[in-house]
Design a protein around this motif. Structure first.
Motif, PDB file in Angstrom:
ATOM      1  N   VAL A 148      13.900  28.970  -9.191  1.00 55.34           N
ATOM      2  CA  VAL A 148      15.080  28.603  -8.401  1.00 55.34           C
ATOM      3  C   VAL A 148      15.151  27.112  -8.091  1.00 55.34           C
ATOM      4  CG1 VAL A 148      15.293  30.903  -7.419  1.00 55.34           C
ATOM      5  CG2 VAL A 148      13.946  29.175  -6.206  1.00 55.34           C
ATOM      6  N   VAL A 149      14.061  26.391  -8.345  1.00 53.86           N
ATOM      7  CA  VAL A 149      14.077  24.927  -8.345  1.00 53.86           C
ATOM      8  C   VAL A 149      13.414  24.519  -9.651  1.00 53.86           C
ATOM      9  CG1 VAL A 149      13.379  22.786  -7.207  1.00 53.86           C
ATOM     10  CG2 VAL A 149      13.899  24.819  -5.824  1.00 53.86           C
ATOM     11  N   ARG A 162      14.379  17.160 -10.099  1.00 54.80           N
ATOM     12  CA  ARG A 162      14.431  18.614  -9.920  1.00 54.80           C
ATOM     13  C   ARG A 162      15.860  19.025  -9.621  1.00 54.80           C
ATOM     14  NH1 ARG A 162      16.743  17.561  -5.804  1.00 54.80           N
ATOM     15  NH2 ARG A 162      15.966  17.517  -3.655  1.00 54.80           N
ATOM     16  N   ARG A 164      18.070  22.197  -7.813  1.00 52.74           N
ATOM     17  CA  ARG A 164      18.101  23.425  -7.034  1.00 52.74           C
ATOM     18  C   ARG A 164      19.185  24.358  -7.565  1.00 52.74           C
ATOM     19  NH1 ARG A 164      18.127  20.405  -1.141  1.00 52.74           N
ATOM     20  NH2 ARG A 164      15.894  19.842  -1.063  1.00 52.74           N
ATOM     21  N   THR A 166      21.810  27.566  -7.215  1.00 48.91           N
ATOM     22  CA  THR A 166      22.719  27.957  -6.142  1.00 48.91           C
ATOM     23  C   THR A 166      22.282  29.273  -5.502  1.00 48.91           C
ATOM     24  OG1 THR A 166      24.133  29.236  -7.612  1.00 48.91           O
ATOM     25  CG2 THR A 166      24.635  26.878  -7.385  1.00 48.91           C
ATOM     26  N   ASN A 167      22.738  29.506  -4.284  1.00 49.49           N
ATOM     27  CA  ASN A 167      22.495  30.796  -3.630  1.00 49.49           C
ATOM     28  C   ASN A 167      23.094  31.939  -4.441  1.00 49.49           C
ATOM     29  OD1 ASN A 167      21.156  29.504  -1.581  1.00 49.49           O
ATOM     30  ND2 ASN A 167      22.807  29.735  -0.078  1.00 49.49           N
ATOM     31  N   VAL A 188       9.230  27.636  -7.556  1.00 47.66           N
ATOM     32  CA  VAL A 188       9.633  26.268  -7.251  1.00 47.66           C
ATOM     33  C   VAL A 188       8.862  25.275  -8.109  1.00 47.66           C
ATOM     34  CG1 VAL A 188       9.713  24.507  -5.440  1.00 47.66           C
ATOM     35  CG2 VAL A 188      10.226  26.891  -4.886  1.00 47.66           C
ATOM     36  N   SER A 193       9.913  15.802  -5.859  1.00 49.93           N
ATOM     37  CA  SER A 193      10.121  16.254  -4.490  1.00 49.93           C
ATOM     38  C   SER A 193       8.803  16.838  -3.984  1.00 49.93           C
ATOM     39  CB  SER A 193      11.247  17.287  -4.443  1.00 49.93           C
ATOM     40  OG  SER A 193      11.519  17.691  -3.123  1.00 49.93           O
ATOM     41  N   GLU A 198      11.467  21.340  -0.254  1.00 51.66           N
ATOM     42  CA  GLU A 198      12.146  22.417  -0.983  1.00 51.66           C
ATOM     43  C   GLU A 198      12.075  23.775  -0.298  1.00 51.66           C
ATOM     44  OE1 GLU A 198      14.059  21.554  -3.435  1.00 51.66           O
ATOM     45  OE2 GLU A 198      13.312  19.497  -3.205  1.00 51.66           O
ATOM     46  N   GLU A 201      14.654  25.178   2.315  1.00 51.50           N
ATOM     47  CA  GLU A 201      15.945  25.574   1.750  1.00 51.50           C
ATOM     48  C   GLU A 201      15.969  27.046   1.338  1.00 51.50           C
ATOM     49  OE1 GLU A 201      18.603  23.549   1.566  1.00 51.50           O
ATOM     50  OE2 GLU A 201      17.433  21.992   2.590  1.00 51.50           O
ATOM     51  N   LEU A 202      14.790  27.650   1.215  1.00 46.67           N
ATOM     52  CA  LEU A 202      14.692  29.033   0.735  1.00 46.67           C
ATOM     53  C   LEU A 202      14.376  30.025   1.847  1.00 46.67           C
ATOM     54  CD1 LEU A 202      12.648  28.365  -2.527  1.00 46.67           C
ATOM     55  CD2 LEU A 202      15.109  28.723  -2.331  1.00 46.67           C
TER      56      LEU A 202
END
Length: 348
Positions: A148-149, A162, A164, A166-167, A188, A193, A198, A201-202
């Motif tokens: 997801v990253v 990197r 990210r 999207t949801n 990740v 980063s 990171e 954000e999750l």
């Protein structure tokens, strides 16, 4: 449609292969490994990476300052895993996890995105059945392990190398998982980063009881540089940050213990393993993530996973990369012959 969400930056998601010395298994003098031609698994073309120098760091047996527990006879009576006694609801060691890895936006990053959803889930069912037949003493838990990253070959927005996801992408993976009562791992690759930037954000997803975490040291460029040009690293401090965040979520939301998957295939990828903290609110899996022929994969598992297990152990199988140069994919029976028997199995 997922195709509309494809990453726009150059993807450098590279898993460096091993070159097997002719006497690696037969003689202790051939204990170094060399990384050679590289396979790019990306949504878009990536820059050509430069092989890193041979890994020459001495290996050391991990010693934990915690109690140890013998895992259940149904799992592996020959091995004692470090760590506290599992809390109710802990997945390991009572089950073996079978995960499909990748990114649903890319056909080149793993089986999770390579096949249409229905065919992917059908193949997952087949692999679960194979592993259940190979070891009927322990239930197999299906899982989807989504990147997801993603590490990038260009700086991109924020100059972090990197991207990210999207949801919306994560939500679609969760919907896929529901169809098989599968757990989900969010993986990740931090690039330049950090986990501290990171992982918050999750949190929206990690606070769900069926969602767990994976971190990939290969693409952690602590001292700068382009991901894929050399192998990155995580220190025990990084891993302790990740597990601390998971532990807090377990306490705050009264969740069952979380799982952390740590990718590793060289000595230098994970530093100071003896300082990695263990706690009953989470379970750490040190995951053998290298590709090559069976003999080399077994040797790498022995040197970098068995010798520094931290807690539980994992093993990755590559449908494509493991079968290059005349090699073949290892069978469940061969993987189960390893000591300790891996409790997390991942297919890419």
């Amino acid at each position: 449609m997922l195709s509309r969400l494809l990453p726009t930056f150059a993807q450098a998601n590279i898993r460096l292969p091993f070159i097997l010395c002719a006497t690696t298994i037969l003689a202790s003098s051939c204990m170094q490994e060399r990384e050679a031609q590289q396979t790019v698994q990306a949504a878009v073309p990536a820059q050509q990476a430069t092989p890193p120098a041979p890994d020459t760091l001495a290996k050391a047996k991990t010693k934990q300052d915690t109690a140890t527990i013998a895992i259940t006879p149904a799992t592996d009576t020959s091995w004692v895993y470090p760590g506290p006694k599992p809390l109710p609801g802990a997945i390991l060691p009572g089950k073996r996890i079978l995960a499909f890895y990748g990114n649903p936006l890319s056909k080149r990053m793993g089986i999770l995105g390579e096949l249409p959803e229905d065919k992917m889930l059908q193949k997952l069912d087949e692999e679960v059945a194979h592993w259940q037949a190979a070891d009927p003493t322990i239930p197999v838990q299906p899982a989807l392990h989504a990147i997801v990253v993603t590490a990038q070959g260009k700086p991109g927005r924020g100059n972090k190398y990197r991207l990210r996801m999207t949801n919306r992408m994560i939500d679609e993976v969760l919907e896929m998982a529901k169809k098989r009562d599968a757990i989900v791992f969010l993986d990740v690759q931090v690039g330049q980063s950090t986990l501290q930037e990171e992982l918050p954000e999750l949190v929206k997803y990690l606070q769900l009881p069926n969602v767990h975490l994976g971190i990939d040291a290969e693409f952690s460029m602590k001292n700068g540089g382009v991901p894929g040009r050399r192998i990155g690293t995580f220190d025990a401090e990084d891993i302790n940050y990740a597990t601390g965040l998971l532990a807090n979520l377990v306490t705050e939301h009264k969740l069952p213990p979380k799982l952390l998957i740590v990718h590793r295939f060289t000595q230098g990828m994970i530093r100071n393993t003896q300082n990695i903290k263990l706690d009953p609110r989470y379970q750490v899996v040190m995951h053998m993530d290298g590709w090559g022929g069976p003999a080399l994969k077994k040797d790498t598992y022995r040197r970098y996973i068995k010798n520094e297990p931290v807690q539980f152990t994992g093993f990755k199988l590559f449908y494509k990369n493991d079968t290059k140069n005349g090699h073949r994919l290892m069978t469940p029976e061969e993987v189960l012959a390893l000591t300790p028997k891996p409790l997390y199995i991942q297919y890419q």
